[in-house]
Write a protein that holds these residues in place. Structure first.
Motif, mmCIF file in Angstrom:
data_model
loop_
_atom_site.group_PDB
_atom_site.id
_atom_site.type_symbol
_atom_site.label_atom_id
_atom_site.label_comp_id
_atom_site.label_asym_id
_atom_site.label_seq_id
_atom_site.Cartn_x
_atom_site.Cartn_y
_atom_site.Cartn_z
ATOM 1 N N VAL A 92 -26.790 -5.301 49.650
ATOM 2 C CA VAL A 92 -27.602 -4.538 50.605
ATOM 3 C C VAL A 92 -28.697 -5.420 51.203
ATOM 4 O O VAL A 92 -28.953 -5.382 52.417
ATOM 5 C CB VAL A 92 -28.203 -3.288 49.923
ATOM 6 C CG1 VAL A 92 -29.287 -2.660 50.769
ATOM 7 C CG2 VAL A 92 -27.115 -2.278 49.628
ATOM 8 N N SER B 72 -28.893 -6.280 55.172
ATOM 9 C CA SER B 72 -30.076 -5.941 55.963
ATOM 10 C C SER B 72 -30.662 -7.188 56.616
ATOM 11 O O SER B 72 -31.134 -7.137 57.753
ATOM 12 C CB SER B 72 -31.116 -5.237 55.098
ATOM 13 O OG SER B 72 -31.583 -6.126 54.108
ATOM 14 N N LEU C 209 -30.990 -7.563 60.618
ATOM 15 C CA LEU C 209 -32.302 -7.836 61.189
ATOM 16 C C LEU C 209 -32.284 -9.115 62.023
ATOM 17 O O LEU C 209 -32.854 -9.171 63.114
ATOM 18 C CB LEU C 209 -33.331 -7.943 60.061
ATOM 19 C CG LEU C 209 -34.756 -7.573 60.399
ATOM 20 C CD1 LEU C 209 -34.841 -6.118 60.768
ATOM 21 C CD2 LEU C 209 -35.656 -7.872 59.217
#
Length: 119
Positions: free
Chosen positions: A78, A82, A86
């Motif tokens: 995760v 992310s 981003l």
């Protein structure tokens, strides 16, 4: 920066014909000056804040024993996903800004060239 004046150090503390009242203020000023010129104590070089007095909630070994292998793998996945998402969005935003700036500069150049042609 202000310049410090150096006081001449007297050779003798008392001179013939002078009383001790004249010598004492001079001696006191020299002790104050000596205190200012001394190196700071070693404790002044340490950190200004004292170490924390809070008790640690758990030891590092016990904390890792509570996390299962699957949970650890999932949390790493995760975090990686992310970061990728981003970074991708940040790069898109940067590209849009660079395209806008290029278009704006080209428009300014065209306007300037038009003014030069008319002049």
């Amino acid at each position: 920066m202000r310049e410090r004046r150096r006081l001449p150090r007297p050779a003798k503390l008392s001179v013939e014909g002078e009383s001790d009242e004249f010598v004492r203020p001079m001696r006191r000023s020299w002790t104050c000056l000596a205190r200012r010129l001394r190196a700071p104590p070693l404790t002044a070089l340490r950190f200004l804040t004292p170490p924390s007095r809070r008790r640690q909630r758990c030891t590092p070994g016990a904390a890792m024993a509570d996390v299962s292998e699957r949970t650890l793998q999932l949390s790493v996945l995760v975090a990686f996903a992310s970061g990728v998402l981003l970074g991708w969005q940040a790069n898109r935003l940067r590209r849009r800004y660079l395209d806008w700036r290029k278009k704006r500069l080209q428009d300014k150049l065209a306007a300037t060239q038009k003014k030069l042609d008319l002049a």
